[in-house]
Design a protein around this motif. Structure first.
Motif, PDB file in Angstrom:
ATOM      1  N   VAL A   1       0.847  -1.201   0.000  1.00 22.12           N
ATOM      2  CA  VAL A   1       0.000   0.000   0.000  1.00 22.12           C
ATOM      3  C   VAL A   1       0.878   1.244   0.000  1.00 22.12           C
ATOM      4  CG1 VAL A   1      -1.666   1.344   1.334  1.00 22.12           C
ATOM      5  CG2 VAL A   1      -1.926  -1.138   1.166  1.00 22.12           C
ATOM      6  N   LEU A   2       1.881   1.262   0.866  1.00 24.35           N
ATOM      7  CA  LEU A   2       2.777   2.415   0.964  1.00 24.35           C
ATOM      8  C   LEU A   2       3.524   2.651  -0.347  1.00 24.35           C
ATOM      9  CD1 LEU A   2       4.110   4.654   2.631  1.00 24.35           C
ATOM     10  CD2 LEU A   2       5.727   2.938   3.489  1.00 24.35           C
ATOM     11  N   LYS A   3       4.015   1.584  -0.948  1.00 25.26           N
ATOM     12  CA  LYS A   3       4.741   1.730  -2.215  1.00 25.26           C
ATOM     13  C   LYS A   3       3.843   2.330  -3.297  1.00 25.26           C
ATOM     14  CE  LYS A   3       6.360  -2.551  -2.388  1.00 25.26           C
ATOM     15  NZ  LYS A   3       7.078  -3.749  -2.867  1.00 25.26           N
ATOM     16  N   HIS A   4       2.599   1.886  -3.366  1.00 20.12           N
ATOM     17  CA  HIS A   4       1.683   2.424  -4.362  1.00 20.12           C
ATOM     18  C   HIS A   4       1.345   3.887  -4.093  1.00 20.12           C
ATOM     19  CE1 HIS A   4       1.029  -1.772  -5.599  1.00 20.12           C
ATOM     20  NE2 HIS A   4       0.483  -1.275  -6.693  1.00 20.12           N
ATOM     21  N   LEU A   5       1.171   4.243  -2.818  1.00 20.58           N
ATOM     22  CA  LEU A   5       0.886   5.643  -2.493  1.00 20.58           C
ATOM     23  C   LEU A   5       2.037   6.541  -2.923  1.00 20.58           C
ATOM     24  CD1 LEU A   5      -0.677   5.349   1.092  1.00 20.58           C
ATOM     25  CD2 LEU A   5      -1.870   5.970  -1.011  1.00 20.58           C
ATOM     26  N   ARG A   6       3.261   6.143  -2.582  1.00 24.81           N
ATOM     27  CA  ARG A   6       4.420   6.966  -2.936  1.00 24.81           C
ATOM     28  C   ARG A   6       4.647   6.990  -4.450  1.00 24.81           C
ATOM     29  NH1 ARG A   6       3.348   9.033   1.512  1.00 24.81           N
ATOM     30  NH2 ARG A   6       4.715   8.735   3.320  1.00 24.81           N
ATOM     31  N   ALA A   7       4.352   5.880  -5.128  1.00 23.33           N
ATOM     32  CA  ALA A   7       4.502   5.846  -6.584  1.00 23.33           C
ATOM     33  C   ALA A   7       3.538   6.815  -7.259  1.00 23.33           C
ATOM     34  CB  ALA A   7       4.280   4.429  -7.109  1.00 23.33           C
ATOM     35  N   GLN A   8       2.372   7.049  -6.630  1.00 22.17           N
ATOM     36  CA  GLN A   8       1.387   7.997  -7.163  1.00 22.17           C
ATOM     37  C   GLN A   8       1.595   9.407  -6.606  1.00 22.17           C
ATOM     38  OE1 GLN A   8      -0.931   7.319  -9.585  1.00 22.17           O
ATOM     39  NE2 GLN A   8       0.177   5.384  -9.724  1.00 22.17           N
ATOM     40  N   GLU A   9       2.748   9.621  -5.964  1.00 19.94           N
ATOM     41  CA  GLU A   9       3.139  10.924  -5.414  1.00 19.94           C
ATOM     42  C   GLU A   9       2.159  11.416  -4.346  1.00 19.94           C
ATOM     43  OE1 GLU A   9       3.927  13.640  -8.611  1.00 19.94           O
ATOM     44  OE2 GLU A   9       5.701  12.528  -9.249  1.00 19.94           O
ATOM     45  N   VAL A  10       1.651  10.488  -3.564  1.00 25.80           N
ATOM     46  CA  VAL A  10       0.866  10.838  -2.383  1.00 25.80           C
ATOM     47  C   VAL A  10       1.843  10.889  -1.221  1.00 25.80           C
ATOM     48  CG1 VAL A  10      -0.973  10.125  -0.794  1.00 25.80           C
ATOM     49  CG2 VAL A  10      -1.234   9.784  -3.269  1.00 25.80           C
ATOM     50  N   TRP A  11       2.102  12.089  -0.720  1.00 25.96           N
ATOM     51  CA  TRP A  11       3.155  12.275   0.288  1.00 25.96           C
ATOM     52  C   TRP A  11       2.594  12.465   1.695  1.00 25.96           C
ATOM     53  CZ3 TRP A  11       6.890  10.394  -2.182  1.00 25.96           C
ATOM     54  CH2 TRP A  11       7.113  10.703  -3.528  1.00 25.96           C
ATOM     55  N   THR A  12       1.342  12.092   1.906  1.00 26.97           N
ATOM     56  CA  THR A  12       0.755  12.139   3.248  1.00 26.97           C
ATOM     57  C   THR A  12       1.639  11.368   4.220  1.00 26.97           C
ATOM     58  OG1 THR A  12      -1.435  12.122   2.229  1.00 26.97           O
ATOM     59  CG2 THR A  12      -1.317  11.644   4.595  1.00 26.97           C
ATOM     60  N   PRO A  13       1.927  11.920   5.400  1.00 25.01           N
ATOM     61  CA  PRO A  13       2.742  11.180   6.371  1.00 25.01           C
ATOM     62  C   PRO A  13       2.097   9.846   6.732  1.00 25.01           C
ATOM     63  CG  PRO A  13       2.494  13.459   7.051  1.00 25.01           C
ATOM     64  CD  PRO A  13       1.569  13.269   5.891  1.00 25.01           C
ATOM     65  N   VAL A  14       2.921   8.803   6.802  1.00 23.84           N
ATOM     66  CA  VAL A  14       2.436   7.458   7.103  1.00 23.84           C
ATOM     67  C   VAL A  14       3.154   6.923   8.334  1.00 23.84           C
ATOM     68  CG1 VAL A  14       2.290   5.062   6.304  1.00 23.84           C
ATOM     69  CG2 VAL A  14       1.825   6.939   4.703  1.00 23.84           C
ATOM     70  N   LEU A  15       2.354   6.498   9.321  1.00 29.88           N
ATOM     71  CA  LEU A  15       2.897   5.809  10.494  1.00 29.88           C
ATOM     72  C   LEU A  15       2.523   4.346  10.366  1.00 29.88           C
ATOM     73  CD1 LEU A  15       2.923   6.900  14.170  1.00 29.88           C
ATOM     74  CD2 LEU A  15       1.969   4.666  13.581  1.00 29.88           C
ATOM     75  N   MET A  16       3.530   3.468  10.389  1.00 30.59           N
ATOM     76  CA  MET A  16       3.324   2.038  10.220  1.00 30.59           C
ATOM     77  C   MET A  16       3.124   1.366  11.575  1.00 30.59           C
ATOM     78  SD  MET A  16       3.699   1.741   6.877  1.00 30.59           S
ATOM     79  CE  MET A  16       3.916  -0.016   6.547  1.00 30.59           C
ATOM     80  N   LEU A  17       2.211   0.376  11.600  1.00 34.10           N
ATOM     81  CA  LEU A  17       1.991  -0.453  12.786  1.00 34.10           C
ATOM     82  C   LEU A  17       2.367  -1.885  12.458  1.00 34.10           C
ATOM     83  CD1 LEU A  17      -1.594   0.657  13.916  1.00 34.10           C
ATOM     84  CD2 LEU A  17       0.582   1.449  14.843  1.00 34.10           C
ATOM     85  N   THR A  18       3.070  -2.556  13.363  1.00 35.61           N
ATOM     86  CA  THR A  18       3.372  -3.961  13.145  1.00 35.61           C
ATOM     87  C   THR A  18       3.559  -4.686  14.462  1.00 35.61           C
ATOM     88  OG1 THR A  18       4.801  -5.501  11.941  1.00 35.61           O
ATOM     89  CG2 THR A  18       5.873  -3.660  13.041  1.00 35.61           C
ATOM     90  N   ALA A  19       3.360  -6.004  14.444  1.00 33.66           N
ATOM     91  CA  ALA A  19       3.610  -6.831  15.621  1.00 33.66           C
ATOM     92  C   ALA A  19       5.106  -6.931  15.856  1.00 33.66           C
ATOM     93  CB  ALA A  19       3.008  -8.220  15.420  1.00 33.66           C
ATOM     94  N   LYS A  20       5.476  -7.109  17.115  1.00 31.37           N
ATOM     95  CA  LYS A  20       6.889  -7.128  17.478  1.00 31.37           C
ATOM     96  C   LYS A  20       7.636  -8.244  16.768  1.00 31.37           C
ATOM     97  CE  LYS A  20       8.089  -5.768  21.486  1.00 31.37           C
ATOM     98  NZ  LYS A  20       8.289  -5.591  22.951  1.00 31.37           N
ATOM     99  N   ASP A  21       6.950  -9.366  16.475  1.00 30.75           N
ATOM    100  CA  ASP A  21       7.624 -10.503  15.846  1.00 30.75           C
ATOM    101  C   ASP A  21       7.350 -10.566  14.347  1.00 30.75           C
ATOM    102  OD1 ASP A  21       4.973 -11.093  16.008  1.00 30.75           O
ATOM    103  OD2 ASP A  21       5.215 -13.106  16.839  1.00 30.75           O
ATOM    104  N   GLY A  22       6.984  -9.436  13.761  1.00 28.97           N
ATOM    105  CA  GLY A  22       6.709  -9.407  12.327  1.00 28.97           C
ATOM    106  C   GLY A  22       7.966  -9.663  11.501  1.00 28.97           C
TER     107      GLY A  22
END
Length: 229
Positions: free
Chosen positions: A62-83
């Motif tokens: 999702v993030l790669k596609h947003l940046r590829a379309q020049e959407v520069w909205t700040p993104v905070l990622m969430l993930t599990a500790k053992d991801g």
């Protein structure tokens, strides 16, 4: 301020959404990556909170596609500790911040506020209209030097009207920007909250700054009307 939350864990998404709304954010919630991408491309958000492990499309794609379309909205990622992904991967792909589950909600809220401030340096720190001053950083509102206490929803409504200072905002536009996009209630909630605001920012003063434009909606009048006019 408007936020897109992309999180498939329903309990976490509901709890986090409630905390964000209580803090004054307008929250759109997507439960899979494809819907999150669609909303992120179509909407204007101050921040995106993006889980990594999502059905349909993972958060990194999702993030790669947003940046590829020049959407520069700040993104905070969430993930599990053992991801399987780590913090370096997130930043390499264009994330602005990264939080590991479980997390402290107050800390997350503070980091989101910081991201929103950094993302909009062109906005003035404080907004003004006819002696009314709103500081989105400190969440302080004054009129003619007198401090005004607002609830989170009242603040969000006033913040939206001040961002559109002098422009008529329909009930539908206000609902979309101050309440969630899927708000199930009637649009008369807008009238109710306009009334709350008027009692706080107009009634104690000698002029009216909130104007009703018959058949169209509401706006802040940059040149307040005298009560005698």
């Amino acid at each position: 301020m408007r936020l897109l939350l992309v999180e498939d864990e329903r309990a976490l998404g509901a709890a986090l959404g409630d905390a964000l709304r209580e803090a004054g954010w307008v929250v759109d919630h997507a439960e899979d990556g494809r819907d999150g991408l669609r909303r992120g491309l179509a909407g204007q958000y101050d921040v995106v909170v993006l889980d990594i492990m999502l059905p349909g499309m993972n958060g990194y794609d999702v993030l790669k596609h947003l940046r590829a379309q020049e959407v520069w909205t700040p993104v905070l990622m969430l993930t599990a500790k053992d991801g399987e992904y780590d913090q370096t991967d997130a930043f390499d792909l264009g994330a602005d911040d990264y939080v590991t589950k479980p997390f402290s909600t107050p800390v997350l809220l503070a980091r989101l506020q910081a991201l929103a401030r950094r993302a909009a340096p062109e906005r003035p720190v404080a907004m003004t209209a006819g002696g009314l001053v709103l500081d989105p950083t400190t969440r302080r509102v004054t009129r003619e030097g007198r401090e005004i206490q607002l609830t989170a929803r009242e603040f969000a409504l006033l913040h939206h009207l001040m961002r559109k200072n002098g422009q008529v905002q329909s009930k539908a536009e206000i609902l979309e920007n101050v309440w969630d996009s899927d708000y199930p209630g009637a649009d008369n909630v807008v009238e109710v909250y306009i009334g709350y605001l008027r009692r706080k920012i107009d009634t104690p003063f000698e002029s009216r700054i909130i104007e009703t434009v018959r058949g169209m909606g509401y706006r802040l009048n940059p040149v307040p009307e005298s009560r005698g006019s």
